[in-house]
Design a protein around this motif. Structure first.
Motif, PDB file in Angstrom:
ATOM      1  N   MET A  79      -4.540   4.261  -5.436  1.00 15.49           N
ATOM      2  CA  MET A  79      -3.211   4.019  -4.905  1.00 15.49           C
ATOM      3  C   MET A  79      -2.188   4.696  -5.799  1.00 15.49           C
ATOM      4  SD  MET A  79      -2.980   0.210  -3.424  1.00 15.49           S
ATOM      5  CE  MET A  79      -4.387  -0.788  -3.815  1.00 15.49           C
ATOM      6  N   PHE A  80      -1.099   5.108  -5.172  1.00 20.79           N
ATOM      7  CA  PHE A  80      -0.012   5.768  -5.886  1.00 20.79           C
ATOM      8  C   PHE A  80       1.245   4.935  -5.654  1.00 20.79           C
ATOM      9  CE2 PHE A  80      -3.149   8.866  -4.533  1.00 20.79           C
ATOM     10  CZ  PHE A  80      -3.503   9.403  -5.766  1.00 20.79           C
ATOM     11  N   TYR A  81       1.920   4.594  -6.751  1.00 20.70           N
ATOM     12  CA  TYR A  81       3.014   3.631  -6.698  1.00 20.70           C
ATOM     13  C   TYR A  81       4.379   4.280  -6.857  1.00 20.70           C
ATOM     14  CZ  TYR A  81      -0.357  -0.139  -7.093  1.00 20.70           C
ATOM     15  OH  TYR A  81      -1.381  -1.009  -6.843  1.00 20.70           O
ATOM     16  N   GLY A  82       5.334   3.747  -6.086  1.00 19.62           N
ATOM     17  CA  GLY A  82       6.741   4.041  -6.251  1.00 19.62           C
ATOM     18  C   GLY A  82       7.429   2.769  -6.700  1.00 19.62           C
ATOM     19  N   ASN A  83       8.724   2.688  -6.499  1.00 20.23           N
ATOM     20  CA  ASN A  83       9.459   1.477  -6.845  1.00 20.23           C
ATOM     21  C   ASN A  83       9.344   0.404  -5.770  1.00 20.23           C
ATOM     22  OD1 ASN A  83      10.458   2.538  -9.299  1.00 20.23           O
ATOM     23  ND2 ASN A  83      11.998   3.684  -8.149  1.00 20.23           N
ATOM     24  N   LEU A  84       9.271   0.852  -4.512  1.00 18.94           N
ATOM     25  CA  LEU A  84       9.243  -0.086  -3.381  1.00 18.94           C
ATOM     26  C   LEU A  84       7.930  -0.087  -2.623  1.00 18.94           C
ATOM     27  CD1 LEU A  84      12.761   0.814  -1.916  1.00 18.94           C
ATOM     28  CD2 LEU A  84      12.182  -1.170  -3.333  1.00 18.94           C
ATOM     29  N   VAL A  85       7.225   1.049  -2.656  1.00 15.90           N
ATOM     30  CA  VAL A  85       6.014   1.198  -1.847  1.00 15.90           C
ATOM     31  C   VAL A  85       4.871   1.763  -2.671  1.00 15.90           C
ATOM     32  CG1 VAL A  85       7.362   1.588   0.258  1.00 15.90           C
ATOM     33  CG2 VAL A  85       6.529   3.552  -1.060  1.00 15.90           C
ATOM     34  N   ARG A  86       3.676   1.614  -2.112  1.00 18.88           N
ATOM     35  CA  ARG A  86       2.509   2.301  -2.653  1.00 18.88           C
ATOM     36  C   ARG A  86       1.857   3.056  -1.506  1.00 18.88           C
ATOM     37  NH1 ARG A  86       0.944  -2.783  -4.597  1.00 18.88           N
ATOM     38  NH2 ARG A  86       0.544  -4.088  -2.827  1.00 18.88           N
ATOM     39  N   LEU A  87       1.270   4.187  -1.832  1.00 17.01           N
ATOM     40  CA  LEU A  87       0.503   4.954  -0.863  1.00 17.01           C
ATOM     41  C   LEU A  87      -0.955   4.638  -1.102  1.00 17.01           C
ATOM     42  CD1 LEU A  87       2.277   8.444  -1.010  1.00 17.01           C
ATOM     43  CD2 LEU A  87       2.961   6.364   0.206  1.00 17.01           C
ATOM     44  N   ARG A  88      -1.649   4.336  -0.031  1.00 15.47           N
ATOM     45  CA  ARG A  88      -3.061   3.959  -0.134  1.00 15.47           C
ATOM     46  C   ARG A  88      -3.819   4.554   1.045  1.00 15.47           C
ATOM     47  NH1 ARG A  88      -3.848   0.573   3.994  1.00 15.47           N
ATOM     48  NH2 ARG A  88      -2.390  -1.096   4.465  1.00 15.47           N
ATOM     49  N   GLU A  89      -5.142   4.367   1.024  1.00 15.80           N
ATOM     50  CA  GLU A  89      -5.961   4.809   2.140  1.00 15.80           C
ATOM     51  C   GLU A  89      -5.669   3.929   3.352  1.00 15.80           C
ATOM     52  OE1 GLU A  89      -8.141   1.308   0.551  1.00 15.80           O
ATOM     53  OE2 GLU A  89      -6.978   2.921  -0.339  1.00 15.80           O
ATOM     54  N   TYR A  90      -5.937   4.473   4.530  1.00 13.09           N
ATOM     55  CA  TYR A  90      -5.794   3.687   5.750  1.00 13.09           C
ATOM     56  C   TYR A  90      -6.955   2.716   5.872  1.00 13.09           C
ATOM     57  CZ  TYR A  90      -1.799   5.647   8.171  1.00 13.09           C
ATOM     58  OH  TYR A  90      -0.528   5.981   8.541  1.00 13.09           O
ATOM     59  N   HIS A  91      -6.662   1.530   6.397  1.00  9.82           N
ATOM     60  CA  HIS A  91      -7.668   0.532   6.730  1.00  9.82           C
ATOM     61  C   HIS A  91      -7.732   0.408   8.251  1.00  9.82           C
ATOM     62  CE1 HIS A  91      -6.371  -1.521   2.724  1.00  9.82           C
ATOM     63  NE2 HIS A  91      -7.202  -0.529   2.516  1.00  9.82           N
ATOM     64  N   LYS A  92      -8.863   0.033   8.753  1.00  7.58           N
ATOM     65  CA  LYS A  92      -9.015  -0.156  10.197  1.00  7.58           C
ATOM     66  C   LYS A  92      -8.009  -1.185  10.720  1.00  7.58           C
ATOM     67  CE  LYS A  92     -12.575   0.117  13.611  1.00  7.58           C
ATOM     68  NZ  LYS A  92     -12.886   1.485  13.907  1.00  7.58           N
ATOM     69  N   ASP A  93      -7.674  -2.168   9.892  1.00 11.01           N
ATOM     70  CA  ASP A  93      -6.693  -3.199  10.266  1.00 11.01           C
ATOM     71  C   ASP A  93      -5.293  -2.621  10.508  1.00 11.01           C
ATOM     72  OD1 ASP A  93      -8.766  -4.955   9.862  1.00 11.01           O
ATOM     73  OD2 ASP A  93      -7.947  -5.820   8.024  1.00 11.01           O
ATOM     74  N   ASP A  94      -5.006  -1.435   9.964  1.00 10.89           N
ATOM     75  CA  ASP A  94      -3.682  -0.816  10.126  1.00 10.89           C
ATOM     76  C   ASP A  94      -3.496  -0.210  11.510  1.00 10.89           C
ATOM     77  OD1 ASP A  94      -3.124  -1.303   7.381  1.00 10.89           O
ATOM     78  OD2 ASP A  94      -4.028   0.626   6.814  1.00 10.89           O
ATOM     79  N   LEU A  95      -4.591   0.062  12.206  1.00  6.20           N
ATOM     80  CA  LEU A  95      -4.524   0.866  13.424  1.00  6.20           C
ATOM     81  C   LEU A  95      -3.645   0.281  14.526  1.00  6.20           C
ATOM     82  CD1 LEU A  95      -8.104   2.315  13.890  1.00  6.20           C
ATOM     83  CD2 LEU A  95      -6.085   3.337  12.840  1.00  6.20           C
ATOM     84  N   SER A  96      -3.787  -0.994  14.805  1.00  3.81           N
ATOM     85  CA  SER A  96      -2.999  -1.559  15.910  1.00  3.81           C
ATOM     86  C   SER A  96      -1.511  -1.523  15.587  1.00  3.81           C
ATOM     87  CB  SER A  96      -3.459  -2.974  16.256  1.00  3.81           C
ATOM     88  OG  SER A  96      -3.261  -3.834  15.171  1.00  3.81           O
ATOM     89  N   ILE A  97      -1.158  -1.734  14.340  1.00  4.03           N
ATOM     90  CA  ILE A  97       0.260  -1.684  13.954  1.00  4.03           C
ATOM     91  C   ILE A  97       0.753  -0.234  13.991  1.00  4.03           C
ATOM     92  CG2 ILE A  97       1.926  -2.201  12.128  1.00  4.03           C
ATOM     93  CD1 ILE A  97      -0.125  -4.356  11.169  1.00  4.03           C
ATOM     94  N   ALA A  98      -0.028   0.696  13.450  1.00  2.00           N
ATOM     95  CA  ALA A  98       0.354   2.113  13.472  1.00  2.00           C
ATOM     96  C   ALA A  98       0.538   2.579  14.911  1.00  2.00           C
ATOM     97  CB  ALA A  98      -0.700   2.953  12.769  1.00  2.00           C
ATOM     98  N   TRP A  99      -0.361   2.174  15.787  1.00  2.00           N
ATOM     99  CA  TRP A  99      -0.292   2.543  17.193  1.00  2.00           C
ATOM    100  C   TRP A  99       1.010   2.032  17.825  1.00  2.00           C
ATOM    101  CZ3 TRP A  99      -1.353  -0.944  21.454  1.00  2.00           C
ATOM    102  CH2 TRP A  99      -1.440  -0.312  22.688  1.00  2.00           C
ATOM    103  N   GLN A 100       1.408   0.814  17.476  1.00  2.00           N
ATOM    104  CA  GLN A 100       2.675   0.266  17.984  1.00  2.00           C
ATOM    105  C   GLN A 100       3.860   1.062  17.442  1.00  2.00           C
ATOM    106  OE1 GLN A 100       2.856  -3.960  17.164  1.00  2.00           O
ATOM    107  NE2 GLN A 100       0.826  -4.272  18.035  1.00  2.00           N
ATOM    108  N   TYR A 101       3.828   1.400  16.151  1.00  3.03           N
ATOM    109  CA  TYR A 101       4.929   2.163  15.554  1.00  3.03           C
ATOM    110  C   TYR A 101       5.090   3.524  16.231  1.00  3.03           C
ATOM    111  CZ  TYR A 101       4.879  -1.046  11.479  1.00  3.03           C
ATOM    112  OH  TYR A 101       4.941  -2.128  10.650  1.00  3.03           O
ATOM    113  N   VAL A 102       3.997   4.262  16.398  1.00  2.00           N
ATOM    114  CA  VAL A 102       4.119   5.619  16.939  1.00  2.00           C
ATOM    115  C   VAL A 102       4.370   5.640  18.444  1.00  2.00           C
ATOM    116  CG1 VAL A 102       2.798   6.700  15.084  1.00  2.00           C
ATOM    117  CG2 VAL A 102       1.633   6.031  17.188  1.00  2.00           C
ATOM    118  N   ASN A 103       4.200   4.515  19.116  1.00  2.00           N
ATOM    119  CA  ASN A 103       4.526   4.445  20.536  1.00  2.00           C
ATOM    120  C   ASN A 103       5.913   3.845  20.787  1.00  2.00           C
ATOM    121  OD1 ASN A 103       2.424   5.718  21.937  1.00  2.00           O
ATOM    122  ND2 ASN A 103       1.099   3.955  21.644  1.00  2.00           N
TER     123      ASN A 103
END
Length: 178
Positions: A1-25
């Motif tokens: 993981m790579f950290y900022g002040n507010l967020v971290r960048l990490r690998e995608y998890h399968k659990d992220d998919l339904s939320i990501a799908w909602q965001y991009v639609n």
């Protein structure tokens, strides 16, 4: 993981998919993402994208953006194209609508650019943004990007033509500001 002040960048998890799908639609997000016709994605397309993710891909890298305060998945960013010969990376980012204008995007972009320059030894990072996405342009400028050019009337959205802006940051500029 790579950290900022507010967020971290990490690998995608399968659990992220339904939320990501909602965001991009979400039309308020989708209209900023790509110049093609903004048709809704099927969930199966999102699953296929996820299945094709690989850390061994030499040209595309995707990171989930997670809020540090509570570990919530809020969007994604990554490298959309790599030109190894000329040492240029093309990046992109998206956030869910409820996470806009809170500094998360700027922080995530800074973390991504830091990763690209310090771990990949790339010389330049560029991105494309539609001129009507004023909020994103301001965020990219806060992250150190400069406007390099304009593709006039490049995208047709909401019944009219809009410019596409190309922004970039050089490794030397990033060093001076980090």
């Amino acid at each position: 993981m790579f950290y900022g002040n507010l967020v971290r960048l990490r690998e995608y998890h399968k659990d992220d998919l339904s939320i990501a799908w909602q965001y991009v639609n979400d039309w308020e997000i989708k209209k900023y993402l790509a110049p093609d016709i903004p048709l809704p994605w099927k969930f199966e397309e999102e699953e296929k994208w996820y299945e094709e993710l690989s850390s061994k891909n030499a040209e595309h890298y995707s990171f989930a953006i997670e809020r540090i305060s509570d570990g919530q998945y809020i969007g994604g960013c990554g490298i959309n194209a790599l030109d190894w010969k000329n040492s240029v990376a093309t990046v992109g980012i998206f956030l869910g609508r409820s996470f806009l204008s809170q500094g998360y995007g700027t922080d995530a972009m800074k973390v991504l650019v830091n990763f690209i320059f310090s771990e990949m030894n790339i010389h330049k990072v560029i991105l494309h943004v539609f001129a009507f996405n004023v909020r994103a342009i301001k965020s990219y400028e806060k992250a150190g990007f400069k406007i390099e050019g304009t593709l006039r009337s490049q995208i047709f959205r909401d019944g009219k033509y809009h410019d596409e802006i190309i922004m970039g940051i050089l490794k030397e500029e990033w060093r001076m500001n980090s």
